[in-house]
Enzyme design. Structure first.
Site, PDB file in Angstrom:
ATOM      1  CB  SER A  69     -68.777  38.081  19.699  1.00  0.00           C
ATOM      2  OG  SER A  69     -70.019  38.572  20.141  1.00  0.00           O
ATOM      3  CE1 TYR A 120     -69.758  42.433  16.734  1.00  0.00           C
ATOM      4  CE2 TYR A 120     -71.275  42.436  18.588  1.00  0.00           C
ATOM      5  CZ  TYR A 120     -70.322  41.804  17.818  1.00  0.00           C
ATOM      6  OH  TYR A 120     -69.923  40.525  18.147  1.00  0.00           O
ATOM      7  CG  ASN A 154     -74.758  40.284  19.649  1.00  0.00           C
ATOM      8  OD1 ASN A 154     -73.776  39.572  19.501  1.00  0.00           O
ATOM      9  ND2 ASN A 154     -74.754  41.331  20.443  1.00  0.00           N
ATOM     10  N   GLY A 166     -64.680  38.284  22.232  1.00  0.00           N
ATOM     11  CA  GLY A 166     -65.913  37.628  22.621  1.00  0.00           C
ATOM     12  C   GLY A 166     -66.220  37.834  24.080  1.00  0.00           C
ATOM     13  CG  ASN A 221     -61.863  33.669  35.879  1.00  0.00           C
ATOM     14  OD1 ASN A 221     -61.092  34.628  35.952  1.00  0.00           O
ATOM     15  ND2 ASN A 221     -61.976  32.777  36.858  1.00  0.00           N
TER      16      ASN A 221
END
Length: 378
Positions: free
Chosen positions: A88, A194, A196, A336, A360
């Site tokens: 994001s 929120y 997307n 993000g 990760n």
């Protein structure tokens, strides 16, 4: 499915929204070192994150550190130059392009979605003629978040669904159609939530206003001029450019469940809401340039930093999160998340102190602790 995994794409920034109300921005204190940041990075790995890479920038000085591994099979460490999916954080780039178009007189943020995308946002109570572009950018539109759809969650976040659908191509109109098959979350302007879908629509508006795909406009207006050589908009390309590490997820399981390599996927499931790839140095360069006036006129930057209350202790501008840290420092930026990748990029309002980092793995790690350590620690 754990809350951590479900927020990976659906609301990754919400996890990181913390301690930011309407207090005036203050400059960062003198930086004496990054020992606290180093400890916070190592603590994240101890908490279960496979590996982390981070870079801080203070004026013209940079500091980078890694911890943990980039490949669980080989034990290869993470690199300071790793490229990773930023999720994001893409939203700040998209908002910047729309604000540039406003500054050029090509659109107004008070235009309605219906004006630019007639007939796209309709059905089940959705009405694009009642939603302004500004409400898309600050998440007050009420448009349903397509990543909350039960079928989308099953097909893209669960173990079996991800294995079957990880390489599927989804168009922006398909993503919007998933959203508008539901009722709106609320009436436009009633509150903040929120979604997307807002930024999928924003990308579609950029294409309508310019005649070029949103990704081309981001490259032409931001990536190229700032020489962001590690930044890319992959479209449907499934791999990560080198150098990069592997990306890992529990795919709906708990921290003790199997870990899956999710490095390769088709990022069209995120599109203009979260498809980008970058590295920590590029993200710092972008946010520093943004807040030093290198990308927007003062009027548009003021619009971008005008916030609405979001989650408790947090506020949201136009593609920007504002947070006040425990030590009184205010930072701006975005979080993000996407499968196997959790990222943060923040800077002080004067652009003098920036930090970008990436885990990760998408199921553990405290990025807020790293931010607090960098801006408030020793």
């Amino acid at each position: 499915m754990t809350a951590r995994v479900r927020t990976t794409l659906a609301a990754a920034c919400a996890v990181a929204l913390s301690a930011a109300l309407a207090a005036p921005a203050v400059a960062a204190p003198a930086v004496h070192g990054h020992d606290a940041t180093d400890r916070a990075l190592r603590a994240a790995v101890a908490d279960g994150v496979p590996g982390v890479t981070a870079t801080a920038r203070t004026d013209r000085r940079t500091w980078s550190r890694t911890a943990g591994v980039g490949d669980l099979r080989t034990g290869e460490p993470r690199s300071e130059r790793d490229r990773y999916r930023v999720g994001s954080i893409t939203k700040t780039f998209v908002a910047t392009v729309l604000l540039q178009l406003e500054a050029e007189g090509r659109l107004s943020l008070d235009d309605t979605v219906g004006r630019w995308l007639p007939g796209v946002v309709e059905g089940h109570g959705h009405d694009g003629d009642r939603i302004t572009l500004r409400r898309l950018l600050n998440h007050t539109s009420g448009v349903y978040d397509y990543t909350s759809d039960e079928g989308f969650v099953r097909d893209h976040f669960g173990r079996d669904g991800f294995a079957e659908h990880r390489y599927d191509t989804l168009t922006p109109r398909q993503l919007v159609a998933i959203a508008t098959a539901h009722e709106p979350a609320f009436a436009p302007g009633a509150r903040w939530e929120y979604s997307n879908t807002n930024y999928v629509l924003a990308g579609m508006v950029i294409e309508e206003a310019t005649g070029r795909p949103y990704a081309e406009e981001v490259r032409r207006r931001i990536v190229g001029p700032l020489k962001l050589r590690a930044t890319s908009l992959p479209g449907t390309r499934t791999g990560l450019p080198q150098p990069s590490s592997r990306a890992y997820s529990k795919l709906g399981g708990t921290a003790t469940d199997p870990t899956y390599d999710v490095t390769r996927l088709n990022p069209s499931m995120a599109g203009s809401a979260g498809e980008m790839i970058s590295d920590s140095a590029d993200l710092n360069r972008f946010y520093t340039a943004l807040f030093r006036g290198g990308l927007l006129p003062a009027e548009q930057l003021a619009e971008m930093t005008t916030t609405v209350p979001a989650l408790p202790g947090a506020s949201y501008g136009l593609g920007l999160i504002r947070r006040d840290l425990d030590c009184g420092v205010t930072v701006w930026g975005h979080a993000g998340g996407i499968h196997g990748s959790s990222s943060e990029a923040v800077t002080t309002r004067d652009g003098r102190h920036a930090l970008a980092l990436n885990f990760n793995g998408d199921w553990s790690g405290d990025s807020q602790a790293v931010i607090e350590a960098e801006f408030c620690g020793d």
